[in-house]
Write a protein that holds these residues in place. Sequence first.
Motif, mmCIF file in Angstrom:
data_model
loop_
_atom_site.group_PDB
_atom_site.id
_atom_site.type_symbol
_atom_site.label_atom_id
_atom_site.label_comp_id
_atom_site.label_asym_id
_atom_site.label_seq_id
_atom_site.Cartn_x
_atom_site.Cartn_y
_atom_site.Cartn_z
ATOM 1 N N ALA A 54 0.815 -1.215 0.000
ATOM 2 C CA ALA A 54 0.000 0.000 0.000
ATOM 3 C C ALA A 54 0.853 1.272 0.000
ATOM 4 O O ALA A 54 0.504 2.259 -0.656
ATOM 5 N N ALA A 55 1.975 1.260 0.727
ATOM 6 C CA ALA A 55 2.799 2.469 0.782
ATOM 7 C C ALA A 55 3.494 2.725 -0.562
ATOM 8 O O ALA A 55 3.761 3.871 -0.922
ATOM 9 N N VAL A 56 3.767 1.650 -1.292
ATOM 10 C CA VAL A 56 4.337 1.812 -2.644
ATOM 11 C C VAL A 56 3.300 2.489 -3.543
ATOM 12 O O VAL A 56 3.607 3.426 -4.283
ATOM 13 N N ARG A 57 2.061 2.009 -3.441
ATOM 14 C CA ARG A 57 0.996 2.648 -4.233
ATOM 15 C C ARG A 57 0.786 4.089 -3.793
ATOM 16 O O ARG A 57 0.499 4.957 -4.608
ATOM 17 N N GLY A 58 0.964 4.346 -2.497
ATOM 18 C CA GLY A 58 0.860 5.722 -1.997
ATOM 19 C C GLY A 58 1.911 6.617 -2.643
ATOM 20 O O GLY A 58 1.627 7.745 -3.067
ATOM 21 N N PHE A 59 3.124 6.078 -2.739
ATOM 22 C CA PHE A 59 4.216 6.824 -3.376
ATOM 23 C C PHE A 59 3.829 7.215 -4.806
ATOM 24 O O PHE A 59 3.971 8.370 -5.214
#
Lengths: 408, 185
Positions: free
Chosen positions: A393-398
């Motif tokens: 999820a944090a990769v997608r947030g980036f």
Amino acid sequence: MTVAVRQWPAEGVARVPYWVYSDRDLFADEQARVFRGPTWNFLCLEAELPKPNTYRTSAVGAMPVVVTRDNDGKLSAFENRCAHRGSLLCINERGEARDIVCVYHNWSYDLAGNLTAVAFRKGMGGKGGMPADARPDENPPRKLRVETLCGLVFGTLDSNTPPLEAYLGPEIVKGIRRVMRAPVRVLGGYSQMLASNWKLYMENVKDSYHASLLHTFFTTFRLNRLTQKGGLVISETGGNHISYSFAADTGGKEYEKAGMRAAQEGFGLEAPEVLAHVDEYGDGIGLQILSVFPTFVLQQTRNSLAVRRLVTHGLEKTELVWTIFGFTDDDEAMTERRMRQANLIGPAGYISMEDGAAPGFVQRAVNSASDVLSVVEMGGRGITSDDTRVTEAAVRGFWTFYRAQMGF
Amino acid sequence: MPKSGDRFSEKHALGLDPKNHAPTKISAMDVETTFKVQDLLARYIQALDHDRLEDWPDFFTDSCRYLVTTADNLAQGMPIGMIYATSRAMLRDRVRSLRDANVYEAQRYRHMIAPPVIERGEGGIVRAQTSFMVVRIMHTGETMMFVTGRYDDRILLDDADTPRFVEKTVVLDSRQIDTLLAIPI
Ligand code: FES
Ligand SMILES: [Fe+2]
């Protein structure tokens, strides 16, 4: 190809096209839209400018920057480029100075980056010099707006960047306040030159999914069962994140026992004291990785604390700069603990040496696959916080925040 | 120069008194000591370069101290570097981690060392300072100058025992490491 002709895949941030790592024009666009755009870039620790009239050099993306502390203690930051012919103003990493004098033709600046004097402006003996209507500061070094939070110095070049705390989001501010619990003492530093695009390293930082899979130090030495629950916090914008997990042990006793038990059975650490830590935050969290878009990382691995920042030297050349710190109130035992646990981090770190190489593995493979897409669907397709670290999820947030900056 | 009063730098910043770097006479006893130190260093770098990592901890005493850091960190009196061990057991753990846990591309080093400058100390301890260069050879054939620096060593050198490092501070000239530092220096 430039941004104008690039199209993000229809699936959104659950797909990342490989051209983002290999497009030269995109790299140039990023310098303007991301690094010189409405983002906060980490410059240094306040503790790196401990005294009045000091400076240190840093970078925003590929742009060299000078950070100063003036006589009154005020911090400023400006582009490390002379208004005259564009030379670097400061050629040393740090130093003491009451003003900044360009090495090339001695134009001088105050510590806020204002041009104060032009050598031989009126010429000599009535000859030479600049015309009366010349404006020597027509192209001055660009000034950054500077804000600090708990000893971290950030700068931005865009007047539209929201205030730092608003940019970070309340959860991230809380995560920073937690780690930066006291005045900082810098304990060391080094850097790694990575043969990869800067975004691959930042994805690695935000990829909480790889932790126990790529880094097998804890599992190999049968220490992982002590690593308990954790989770992921993502700022509303997607750009910033915290990944954390609890360490069951305090004082290292548990580890030592488990380590020795495992050692007797032939697979533990012989010297588990390398991991012995104290719960200096009193909340049981043994690992907290925090990132701020674009390229800042604040890391607490037990008692090993560090800030990391990236310098984007080129499309496939990224310098990862580490500054390791403790606090001014650390006693000798705490310093020794931080020294031992520093074995976990950095280029030779038991759990971070792989992070220097993994981005390069991707870079080498995808350079000839620019139109292929990578799949980022672990933990769904959203960018919300979660109580598991087995998510991307944090990769997608980036990528969500990146796309907003880049306009695609 | 390191700040005085710093616990770390006093003990570890520099193995030798700078005046010992000046040209000097040597006695027959010094020749023998120098030879022993050189032999220890030669064996040490061969163990690393020839992938005999399991032999590496045996070059140290049980309660040894091994630190890889940068000249800049030392100059600023800052204690933390890239690798730090306070016993031979910790060195053995590192070897096991490199063999069984850490993921890195196959690579070798080739160390080149200059003749050491030595100084006799108390209790059979010899201090030696040795310049080195390390070339890294990747499995792909890519060969690069990896690191340069100096060893600041305290060596236990009495007649009864095999010479061993009591303390080895690896002082890298540059703070910049290409990709990662897996094999010790
Ligand atoms: S380039 Fe700086 S004074 Fe000329
Ligand atoms: Fe990692």
